[in-house]
Design a protein around this motif. Structure first.
Motif, mmCIF file in Angstrom:
data_model
loop_
_atom_site.group_PDB
_atom_site.id
_atom_site.type_symbol
_atom_site.label_atom_id
_atom_site.label_comp_id
_atom_site.label_asym_id
_atom_site.label_seq_id
_atom_site.Cartn_x
_atom_site.Cartn_y
_atom_site.Cartn_z
ATOM 1 N N ALA A 1 31.827 43.896 54.610
ATOM 2 C CA ALA A 1 31.402 43.047 53.479
ATOM 3 C C ALA A 1 32.078 43.508 52.203
ATOM 4 O O ALA A 1 32.530 42.700 51.377
ATOM 5 C CB ALA A 1 29.881 43.098 53.323
ATOM 6 N N SER A 2 32.135 44.795 52.068
ATOM 7 C CA SER A 2 32.743 45.376 50.886
ATOM 8 C C SER A 2 34.224 45.020 50.810
ATOM 9 O O SER A 2 34.731 44.563 49.770
ATOM 10 C CB SER A 2 32.538 46.895 50.967
ATOM 11 O OG SER A 2 32.837 47.500 49.768
ATOM 12 N N GLU A 3 34.889 45.196 51.923
ATOM 13 C CA GLU A 3 36.323 44.859 51.969
ATOM 14 C C GLU A 3 36.567 43.387 51.671
ATOM 15 O O GLU A 3 37.545 43.022 51.054
ATOM 16 C CB GLU A 3 36.867 45.155 53.371
ATOM 17 C CG GLU A 3 37.075 46.629 53.655
ATOM 18 C CD GLU A 3 37.385 46.886 55.140
ATOM 19 O OE1 GLU A 3 37.498 48.059 55.522
ATOM 20 O OE2 GLU A 3 37.483 45.881 55.891
ATOM 21 N N MET A 4 35.653 42.527 52.151
ATOM 22 C CA MET A 4 35.860 41.091 51.990
ATOM 23 C C MET A 4 35.315 40.585 50.659
ATOM 24 O O MET A 4 35.320 39.382 50.400
ATOM 25 C CB MET A 4 35.216 40.349 53.162
ATOM 26 C CG MET A 4 35.943 40.642 54.488
ATOM 27 S SD MET A 4 35.151 39.878 55.941
ATOM 28 C CE MET A 4 35.561 38.142 55.687
ATOM 29 N N GLY A 5 34.829 41.531 49.827
ATOM 30 C CA GLY A 5 34.489 41.179 48.455
ATOM 31 C C GLY A 5 33.132 40.530 48.266
ATOM 32 O O GLY A 5 32.874 39.895 47.241
ATOM 33 N N LEU A 6 32.234 40.667 49.228
ATOM 34 C CA LEU A 6 30.906 40.087 49.051
ATOM 35 C C LEU A 6 30.070 40.930 48.090
ATOM 36 O O LEU A 6 30.257 42.154 47.991
ATOM 37 C CB LEU A 6 30.172 40.037 50.394
ATOM 38 C CG LEU A 6 30.484 38.862 51.323
ATOM 39 C CD1 LEU A 6 31.885 38.994 51.914
ATOM 40 C CD2 LEU A 6 29.437 38.722 52.406
#
Lengths: 335, 335, 335, 335, 335, 335
Positions: free
Chosen positions: B155-160
């Motif tokens: 989630a962090s990597e995908m910017g959520l």
């Protein structure tokens, strides 16, 4: 007392989710039947007075059920059987800061089909000495406003005492007229009126100042409507959906009588509290015509008890109400 | 808004004796389905946001029923079907000085069998912009703590945006690790956090002084967890099982916003009040990103209303919550 | 503790309209079984003491049901099977200012047919060390007053501790004698007594002044009834049918112990609160014989919890009561 | 299968007295939501097919509740929000020789306000391969007949398979046209039809002789409506309100397939049996397109099970239905 | 028809465990009010006839409730208010081979306190043309037997038609006389009688042979009781607690009319089937005095429908009964 | 009879949707407690025998509730308190062709944690003369199979009569052994056995031919298990979920006794019918040891009645069962 009290109004099927649940997820509805005027009549009947309910039902199982329920309170009924549906409303009980919610589904009901000439008022009033209606009926249609006027003219001619509850509900006035274009021509026949300062301009076309005292407001009302002998209002303080403080005022012969205040700490059913007050008032005015203080105390005690009773109708007896009026609270179990 | 909010957590079957009766003598249980994260998701879905619930159910009638119930709130679901039982809890409602009582029977549930690699987070997050979880999930097993970490990294990597409710329940941490050995590695990914001063040492490994003000506590939290943008806590005063006073604080950009206080005088259901707050918070943060005061007022009003609603989930609409936020109490029936 | 507590009294079938509805319109009655003395025994049994209930039931389905219910609390029973009907009462729950209402239908019950010589007290008391009865039984008939006396003489001879709850209910004394013509000859055997100042003249034939302090009243009582070692009274303030404040006093060795006061804000069931207190008292006197303050605190906490529990019987455990006694209120959900 | 089945029709609130009680004296109504077409769609969705329900609800709590219920079966919904009331019916369950009784209160519903042009059929049909409707919708108003025609033309153009249930109910045709003046122009687009010999003249304007065999009747139907590929009818024998024998026939490629006969000895809910059959039929036709005998067996087994399930909708799974189709009756408990 | 039918008898509070559960473990009782004669009256009133119920209730909530229920069927009531309790019975529904079970708790009821001279029969009969009673009343006490005789003498003098249902229940005759010592002096006034061959010796003191045909038995009855014009009996075959076959015979002018036979396959409530028959009979005799076959068909159809209706009273309308009499069974839902 | 019957087995919490609704949509579960062996014990206790139930419960509210329920039938209990959960099952009632459905959730229960040495069988058997268990217990785990063996060895040594119900449920045997690898070493101690031809190979490792007569099968059983004195089997014909025909056979001293056949036309609860039979059998064998025909008639009558009683346990009395055995069916109401 052998003369009848005539109450005229719609009896609605009420459907309520049980146990404070929400309509949105409810799998059960509790069934009650009531209506502003029928509630007054049923309560008076339970107090031992002779009451005749004039209304209209469809000729189907729900109409039969509504009539049966009205009979169960000891009232007589004069019913115009017509139409296809009973007026219905969904009542979701509130709790704490969540308000109770009425969802009306009453359009096209049997009652809404009533027209002038359909009801034989002269026969109905023959053995009667009192006529009661409320501002809900003329709100529903031009025809119903005319039926009210028709009844009021005849009741007036035949010498009945006339009482009205203004019961102003803006959402019901949908046929193109405002309440204050219709109500004045009806209120002029009335002797007893339940209404608050807010209703002055909305229903009676009388301007009042903000916070104007009851004495002043009601004096103006009597100037415009000289038949008014007694005017009352209920008061509600510190209210949420589960607890209220209530009191009332009664204006008679230029004097304001203020009732005790009751803290209703745990409301069981908020509907019909005003109607229970109205019934208490009529009972008081007919039983103790010269004791306005006692009358307003009895009426507010009746209303107080209604908050603790499920359904639309105050099931309290004269004994129940008198005991509370005389100072008994529910703190002690009756054995 | 077309991007989805992803909520991840266990959905439990809740069995409650009706009408405040005791489990000991109960012959009926009322059935609800809920869970800390599902409650947040369902409430957001009822507010009109797009929500996808990620969870795990057994392939039997109870799993089907849980899923059906989740769909009924308008959420999408991504369900791993496995295992043999749905996590269950018995909730006995309290009253006055008798506390509500949770009896967990959730061991060996389908959800508890989840392991890293079972959930395709990348696909799930593709059309999403928010991820929400709570401290209950990593409490249940080492595997579930790892699933949380796995989701958070992606989630962090995908910017959520990532929100968490610490939801610290000591009785659930039974697999050999303490909350403060596990939670820090998860909270470091979070942007929004619901937690009080008590959680500081228990969950975040940060010492605080007794009665240390929120400003000071939350400043320390942000020093340790620099991704945190908004931190909130609910406050509860003068409480027994039937009535509470509640309020909340929101910390954002070095400023503390304190909400109004509500007196919930008649509690219908105590469960899910924090989850309703969390949903209100997420709704506020996405709708009025620059109005933290409005957001905390909306969130506490949502929580206040939840106390009046049976079951785990806040069924209130945006209109209901906004009306209360704007000062309406339940004292007047809505018609 | 292996010696038994013997409780003697009538077990009544109680029929109550659900959800605060009124008997007048009720289509359902909830079924409970209870009675002043059985309630004491059941509560003590749930606390782990050995209890034997002595009573009388008809040999029909309702008698079997009553006995089954008594067994379900873990009590032993010694039942005289005779007669045709179980004593019955209708209990309508009150709410706010509407009082709870008991409608007795207990005449001609099996219990009312008991006569001296029917019960083998010597065998019953063989393994017992405590006998408890209440003022309800001698109120019902001359025969029952004699059965009480018979039991008291034997219990006294066999060295049992004897407790009584005066439970003065004027409406029950209908067989031609007044309470204070009968009770003194029974109370003289008692060691533990629950009664308030009002009962002094009504039950004990002892005049007291208005507002006379407990210390003075109870000193007089001990002068007249020298076997009395402990005297207690419960106190109730600011009461309506839904909320009460309660406390208690305990008089022992010339000293008055006053308990904490509890605000019971949302009453679930008003019946049996005094019996729950009596059970707590007996538990305390046998468990902490030298700690009268602890005993009265435990007893009032038991009574407080009973208000939150449906039915006649306090289902609270020692843990529940101790937690409240130690300061826990219901504000926090137990997980 | 990823193409959607589109079902179009009204969803009604159904109110039923519980436990076979009569509407006349009922104090509770059980709440269900259903409708001929929605019932078909929900059953298909529970069998795992993708279904989209096209309908119209008011924007109030009852509309929201109806939609939530439809979502709970896994269907998608395309809802026109308009109007003020949800169509309602009261269903009184029958027993033995007392027939079940439908009391419609559906006039003026949101659905009845639909008009041509309000629904974007092209978008709805984009990912669909099947369209289902019933003869109830064109019965309700001229406008609704036109909406049906509009949908059928577009569905036909876009190549969807079209199924219809004639569902002839004389009491619903009240707007001045007879069924056989309206239905032919709709049925001409249909490929699958559920209808019996009685409907021939009433709905299709085709004369048949008394007792004319299905083969002959259905051959005539295909001559007049050449798009018809499959025609089915359910059969009911030796029926009272509690027990029925049922079977079905399926006509396809000039051959009549007759199903097994089931004795439904204890009916739980009579409503929706035909809709359950229709769903079974569609499932069979799409799953086993070349096995008409299997299809009609599956459909009648589905209908048989529906009689044992409360509410309007068949909750049976493929496994449940297949097991019955394969000879399992309910005589053995599944463990 | 404006002349009244007078029915005289006890109205009992009936308490029944719901859903076929057993009294032994029941936690709820369903509340009904009924009695052999009141059931007849209520059914006639629902058919549109004018009925006055003469009975006695206590002046408490249960008496008020019983009266309210009687009013709800449209009957007038003439009630002697006295005593302390309403006659009560517990009815446990049977199922299959488990029989239904009546547990009477009716001793000492208000009705049982009635004595000669308490009821003003002359006034009551003034506008009446029919009097109905049953053999239950003279079974209860010598006083009640005398009240019956008093009423019968006056009714007879005033020219009313008199009907009786022998309703022989041995367990009720407990005051020292046998039925056949009391009933003959009452039956001699009767014109219409419901009774079977078993009653001949038990109630009428007339010996009959085993299997003696109805023609012969009833001829003897008329010889002894020459006022008898019409004699009827219901027949029950192949019965268990859930299914029965029923039929009836009617003897009039020396001819026996035999009704159709109905298979009641799923009994909802077994109580009141005979009373429903009696009401149907009275309706038939007054409506079609010259059509005994039609009358017995109507009466048995009424009784058949009663088996499908919860409670003591047949809620069927003339339309319901006529439809069944004309061949409609419950196989088709009425829309 | 003062010697005790010892029953050993798991008591399960049963949760059932009410009114034949489906688990999938159920919002309420009815609560029952039962288990194959406890059901036998409770029924015997209601028949007046002394029974002690040996089982294991968790120390929480559900364990307390289960124990309370067992006490309510008059049984003594010997309970090992341990573990965290009570074994649970969901029972969905069937109807007509829809089968009843058991969903087990009993893994990891307190009972499943029992191990050899935990139960003091010698003390328990001291005042006993009968031991009963069923094939469900050894199916649950290796440990439980060993506990059974331990009990059987001691019971055998102490001279108790031993009865077993094979109760073969394939889905429960999950720990790696087949029934016929475990049961023979247990059955060899048994004197009384309930089992049908199907169980021969599955449980007893004895081959039988298809349709082999009972005489032949049971003779083989006795050859392999010479302690067997009485073998019984229940028979079920023409069954669906709502109606069954039942009968039984009893094999004793080389003779087969066949019972009457009962048509159970309306099943209320299908669970526990075999256990009711077993209780009837034990009652018969101990009461009429030399009347095998009477015993099998009594046992099948008991089982017949159980079908009409909600819950797991036969609540019938000796009188109820004897009346049915003597030919009374439910066709006549007991008054």
């Amino acid at each position: 007392m052998s003369k009848e009290i005539i109450v005229f109004g719609e009896v609605l099927l009420r459907l309520s989710p049980p146990n404070h649940s929400k309509t949105f997820k409810s799998k059960l509805f509790e069934v009650h039947y009531g209506g502003a005027e029928a509630n007054v009549g049923a309560s008076l009947s339970l107090m031992g007075l002779d009451v005749n309910l004039v209304s209209s039902f469809p000729e189907n199982d729900l109409g039969a059920s509504a009539k049966s329920e009205m009979l169960s309170y000891g009232m007589k009924t004069t019913i115009v059987e017509q139409g296809e549906r009973i007026g219905t409303y969904y009542y979701e009980h509130g709790a704490s800061d969540r308000p109770g919610k009425v969802l009306y589904d009453r359009n096209h009901s049997s009652f809404s089909l009533l027209k002038k000439g359909m009801i034989d008022w002269k026969t109905i009033f023959k053995n009667a000495n009192w006529f009661h209606f409320s501002g809900i009926t003329p709100a529903l249609s031009q025809d119903l406003a005319e039926v009210c006027e028709e009844a009021l003219i005849i009741a007036s001619e035949m010498g009945l005492t006339i009482s009205a509850d203004l019961n102003y509900r803006p959402s019901l006035w949908k046929y193109g007229k405002k309440a204050n274009e219709v109500m004045p021509s009806l209120i002029k026949y009335c002797n007893i009126l339940l209404g608050g300062a807010d209703d002055s301009e909305n229903c009676l076309n009388i301007k009042t100042a903000p916070e104007e005292p009851f004495e002043s407001v009601y004096t103006k009302w009597q100037e415009h409507y000289p038949n008014l002998k007694t005017i009352v209002s209920t008061l509600r303080f510190k209210a949420n959906a589960s607890s209220n403080s209530i009191a009332a005022v009664l204006w008679s012969k230029n004097k304001l009588y203020r009732s005790n205040q009751f803290n209703v700490t745990h409301i069981i059913d908020r509907i019909g509290a005003g109607d229970a007050f109205m019934a208490g008032l009529i009972y008081g005015l007919t039983t103790w015509p010269d004791e306005p203080q006692k009358t307003v105390e009895y009426a507010i005690a009746a209303s107080c008890l209604k908050h603790s009773i499920a359904g639309d109708i105050n099931l309290s007896t004269i004994n129940d109400i008198s005991a509370l009026m005389d100072g008994a609270t529910g703190g002690r179990v009756i054995r």
